[in-house]
Scaffold this motif. Structure first.
Motif, PDB file in Angstrom:
ATOM      1  N   ARG A 164      66.276  83.283  16.765  1.00 58.91           N
ATOM      2  CA  ARG A 164      67.206  83.574  17.714  1.00 58.91           C
ATOM      3  C   ARG A 164      66.542  83.754  19.174  1.00 58.91           C
ATOM      4  NH1 ARG A 164      69.800  87.915  20.000  1.00 58.91           N
ATOM      5  NH2 ARG A 164      72.060  87.706  20.522  1.00 58.91           N
ATOM      6  N   ASP A 165      65.467  84.581  19.118  1.00 57.24           N
ATOM      7  CA  ASP A 165      64.504  84.760  20.228  1.00 57.24           C
ATOM      8  C   ASP A 165      64.116  83.551  20.702  1.00 57.24           C
ATOM      9  OD1 ASP A 165      65.271  87.349  20.199  1.00 57.24           O
ATOM     10  OD2 ASP A 165      63.487  88.130  20.069  1.00 57.24           O
ATOM     11  N   PHE A 166      63.441  82.724  19.955  1.00 60.87           N
ATOM     12  CA  PHE A 166      62.865  81.409  20.113  1.00 60.87           C
ATOM     13  C   PHE A 166      63.845  80.642  21.272  1.00 60.87           C
ATOM     14  CE2 PHE A 166      61.857  76.941  18.934  1.00 60.87           C
ATOM     15  CZ  PHE A 166      60.849  76.778  19.449  1.00 60.87           C
ATOM     16  N   PHE A 167      65.063  80.447  20.621  1.00 61.76           N
ATOM     17  CA  PHE A 167      65.874  79.408  21.484  1.00 61.76           C
ATOM     18  C   PHE A 167      66.318  80.115  22.780  1.00 61.76           C
ATOM     19  CE2 PHE A 167      67.377  77.536  16.997  1.00 61.76           C
ATOM     20  CZ  PHE A 167      66.464  76.509  17.339  1.00 61.76           C
ATOM     21  N   HIS A 168      66.561  81.390  22.675  1.00 64.07           N
ATOM     22  CA  HIS A 168      66.824  82.283  23.834  1.00 64.07           C
ATOM     23  C   HIS A 168      65.948  81.977  24.888  1.00 64.07           C
ATOM     24  CE1 HIS A 168      70.251  84.053  21.951  1.00 64.07           C
ATOM     25  NE2 HIS A 168      70.491  84.526  23.148  1.00 64.07           N
ATOM     26  N   GLN A 169      64.446  82.006  24.420  1.00 63.65           N
ATOM     27  CA  GLN A 169      63.416  81.783  25.604  1.00 63.65           C
ATOM     28  C   GLN A 169      63.254  80.341  26.083  1.00 63.65           C
ATOM     29  OE1 GLN A 169      59.617  80.528  24.986  1.00 63.65           O
ATOM     30  NE2 GLN A 169      60.538  79.484  23.374  1.00 63.65           N
ATOM     31  N   ILE A 170      63.755  79.318  25.264  1.00 62.52           N
ATOM     32  CA  ILE A 170      63.781  77.866  25.625  1.00 62.52           C
ATOM     33  C   ILE A 170      64.893  77.807  26.676  1.00 62.52           C
ATOM     34  CG2 ILE A 170      64.206  75.766  24.982  1.00 62.52           C
ATOM     35  CD1 ILE A 170      62.984  76.137  22.386  1.00 62.52           C
TER      36      ILE A 170
END
Length: 475
Positions: free
Chosen positions: A294-300
């Protein structure tokens, strides 16, 4: 008197009193604007306002710019109404209260801040292009009134941009991000404020002005929204299912996933608090991995806001135009039992099991060779947990245009069904025509069984469709 008129009358009546503290000096008043942080536990924006001000006005704006778009789905509006009602009760129990206003976000926030003589506005930071434009506009408007705007973390476990690769704005591959994410220093979880003192003279309307949200939800079986229900759900699930999450989360029939995705999307649960509470428990590590995704996609999305509509990794692909096929997919009439079960679960509950999401997305983009944006839009129309970062980038992951570089990966619906719904219980739950068909035939009914029970013939031959899809991939 309209909802905003009543709210404005209440705030204007107490505006002068709000500006004066008990000792006669000017009171320090702050405004907290809730967005995707509809909770009192571990809410940095709320905690900072309470710690720094004598009085706090808490506000939620029904933003006309959001309500006018397809992102304001009926299912999410129904969940939001529950969440705001629960938040208002939590604030009232602490001596405060929630003011709901309707209009343009910046106009309504600035009006509320001006009416109570606020010196600061606090809100949670977010990653979408829309959220960032709205924050910049608020900061610009507040500057002219000499009002400080403070954006706080709280939407993710680790703030977007806090972890960066050398020589890049964002991590493009999950595994190195996950490693750094686990090593990162997380902020401390904040306790909910004991009191949220209202500005003097302010009267909170007894009923929240949430009538615009009371539309007919498209799904007949929706979860209850709000922090209270989400906390109860999380505690119950963690006690019963967390220790078996590593294997149980893919079991379609068991439905042993946490079902807190909507609560995380609306911020009824703090992702950081969830991570901190579960990380050391049996089963915690694989669950935390999902929070990291979830965090990974938000940082993208924070670094590349265009991926809400464009491929993260552009790939030459000749998508098909098949309106009839798309409509059959939307309605759960593809003739592939697992695909149809997943699509019907979405229509009934505004939710779909994650394993089923991958299968139905693969079917649309690989078997039917339909542009992922068509599927992503349908999901956003119905999912209660519909989130731009997660929805768009998960669709691209399956389609082979996202953070994963494998466009050849496919999910065979029949194989997936036999593996993750062994007895066919998940299919029977949502595909009424097949309710009495035994396993193993339920995974791929014969033509005679389909005719007997009125179940659709397969839209495509899976093997042939995948071969054709791969021929469409340009080298």
């Amino acid at each position: 008197m309209g909802a905003n008129a009543a709210t404005n009358a209440a705030t204007n009546a107490g505006a002068n009193a709000a500006r004066t503290a008990k000792n006669g000096s000017r009171a320090n008043v702050a405004v907290v604007v809730f967005t995707r942080d509809l909770r009192v536990r571990d809410n940095p924006a709320l905690s900072a306002a309470v710690a720094s001000a004598d009085a706090v006005l808490t506000v939620f704006v029904l933003d006309d710019d959001v309500l006018a778009t397809r992102h304001a789905s009926a299912n999410r509006q129904a969940y939001l109404a529950d969440a705001l009602t629960d938040l208002g009760a939590s604030l009232a129990a602490r001596g405060g209260g929630l003011v709901v206003r309707r209009g343009r976000f910046v106009d309504e926030v600035m009006a509320a801040a001006t009416e109570v003589g606020a010196s600061a506005v606090h809100l949670s930071d977010d990653v979408s292009a829309f959220a960032q434009r709205r924050l910049v506009a608020l900061e610009r408007s507040a500057t002219t009134q000499r009002i400080a705007v403070h954006a706080h973390p709280g939407v993710t476990v680790v703030p977007a941009g806090a972890i960066r690769p050398s020589g890049g704005a964002e991590f493009k591959v999950f595994t190195p991000y996950h490693r750094r994410w686990l090593e990162a220093r997380w902020r401390s979880v904040l306790a909910s404020p004991r009191t949220v003192p209202l500005p003097a003279g302010i009267e909170i309307p007894t009923r929240l002005a949430i009538e615009p949200l009371r539309v007919s939800a498209s799904a007949p079986r929706l979860p209850t929204g709000g922090e209270t229900a989400a906390l109860a759900r999380l505690k119950l699930w963690a006690a019963s299912s967390l220790d078996g999450y590593a294997t149980g989360h893919d079991d379609l029939a068991a439905d042993a996933t946490s079902h807190v995705s909507a609560a995380l999307h609306f911020g009824c649960l703090s992702p950081l608090e969830v991570a901190m509470r579960l990380r050391a428990r049996p089963g915690g590590a694989p669950f935390l991995r999902q929070l990291c995704w979830r965090d990974f996609f938000h940082q993208i999305l924070a670094a590349r806001p265009d991926v809400a509509h464009r491929d993260f990794r552009p790939r030459a692909m000749r998508w098909r135009d098949d309106p009839a096929g798309v409509q059959a997919w939307r309605e759960g009439r593809t003739g592939f039992p697992l695909v149809d079960a997943g699509m019907r679960q979405l229509l009934a509950e505004g939710f779909m099991h994650n394993r089923a999401r991958m299968v139905v997305a693969s079917f649309l983009t690989k078997d039917l060779a339909i542009d992922w944006r068509v599927g992503a839009a349908h999901f956003l129309e119905h999912l209660v947990d519909g989130d731009i970062a997660l929805n768009q980038l998960n669709w691209q992951w399956v389609a082979g245009t996202g953070s994963d570089t494998n466009p050849h990966r496919t999910f065979n619906p029949t194989v997936q069904s036999r593996r993750f719904d062994l007895t066919g219980a998940y299919i029977r739950r949502y595909v009424a025509e097949l309710a009495t068909v035994p396993a193993p035939e339920i995974h791929d009914p014969s033509p005679a069984t389909r005719l007997r029970y009125g179940y659709s013939s397969p839209l495509v031959d899976h093997a042939l469709a995948i071969a054709e899809y791969r021929s469409r991939l340009e080298p």
